[in-house]
Write a protein that holds these residues in place. Structure first.
Motif, short mmCIF file in Angstrom:
data_model
loop_
_atom_site.label_atom_id
_atom_site.label_comp_id
_atom_site.label_asym_id
_atom_site.label_seq_id
_atom_site.Cartn_x
_atom_site.Cartn_y
_atom_site.Cartn_z
N GLN A 209 12.15 -7.96 -5.20
CA GLN A 209 11.02 -6.82 -5.30
C GLN A 209 11.47 -5.54 -5.08
O GLN A 209 10.97 -4.68 -5.77
CB GLN A 209 9.77 -7.13 -4.23
N GLN A 212 13.08 -4.46 -8.46
CA GLN A 212 12.25 -4.02 -9.19
C GLN A 212 11.54 -2.79 -9.02
O GLN A 212 11.49 -1.73 -9.85
CB GLN A 212 10.96 -5.16 -9.31
N HIS A 216 11.66 0.21 -11.62
CA HIS A 216 10.45 1.16 -11.80
C HIS A 216 10.66 2.83 -11.61
O HIS A 216 10.46 3.41 -12.55
CB HIS A 216 9.09 0.55 -11.23
#
Length: 235
Positions: A209, A212, A216
């Protein structure tokens, strides 16, 4: 004597004198944080002067008088411990003043010096130093995340890399070759991104996570950076 008078900034000297003269009033009527802020002014005043070391010595002398006043007030009020705390604050303020002065001088010299030769021609030494600092931060926090004892600690240290995409998206705008600046920033950001895979295998899914989120943030900040660069080319 004439040299001393010509080097003094009398406005700053008066600020030091006013602070010392009014200190007993400040001390009895302001809370601790207010007194701390006033004492921090002693560290700031030399940074505003053209001749730093002269005014730093005057601030140190003002600090000596403040400590003498505090010692007298402690004896009268039979309250011990405040003087030691103020001594620590004053030493920190004056020490921080020296550190900031040296940092400002170093930054100024790096900003006005440019590299010559090869692809680095025209690059500011300051910007290149900031790239090096980003690379050092990436290595330090990635290594710290790998050395962590558990997943929570590793995740906390890995997430400290969050500022890297922002910094590496801004820095290319201050170099003569925007594409090369982006490539260098991408290489720096690649280190924590690639390191997240072995970290995930070792500490579990939370690192996925974080990877990610890092990706982003990288995409958004670099997208904005490219947009700004494109608009600058069109203008």
């Amino acid at each position: 004597m004439d040299w001393l008078l010509t080097q003094l900034d009398w406005r700053l000297l008066c600020a030091d004198i006013a602070l010392v003269a009014a200190y007993p009033f400040y001390r009895t009527r302001l809370p601790g944080n207010g007194v701390t802020a006033l004492l921090a002014v002693l560290g700031i005043v030399p940074l505003l002067a053209q001749y730093f070391w002269l005014h730093w010595a005057l601030s140190a002398l003002a600090a000596f008088f403040i400590l003498a006043i505090e010692g007298h007030l402690e004896q009268r009020e039979k309250n011990h411990g405040t003087g030691c705390a103020l001594l620590v604050i004053l030493v920190f303020a004056l020490g921080a003043s020296i550190g900031l002065h040296l940092l400002i001088n170093l930054t100024g010299r790096l900003a006005h010096s440019q590299l010559q030769g090869g692809v680095a021609t025209g690059w500011s030494a300051l910007v290149l130093s900031l790239y090096g600092l980003c690379a050092l931060v990436a290595c330090a926090y990635t290594f710290a995340a790998w050395q962590s004892a558990d997943s929570e600690q590793s995740l906390c240290r890995y997430d400290m890399n969050v500022l890297l995409p922002i910094a590496t998206a801004i820095l290319p705008h201050f170099v003569p070759n925007f594409g090369l600046g982006l490539a260098l920033g991408a290489a720096i950001c690649a280190l924590p991104w690639l390191a997240s895979w072995p970290l995930e295998r070792r500490f579990g899914p939370p690192l996925a996570q974080s990877r990610q989120d890092f990706s982003h943030l990288f995409a958004v900040t670099w997208g904005i950076s490219l947009l700004v660069w494109g608009l600058r080319q069109l203008s």
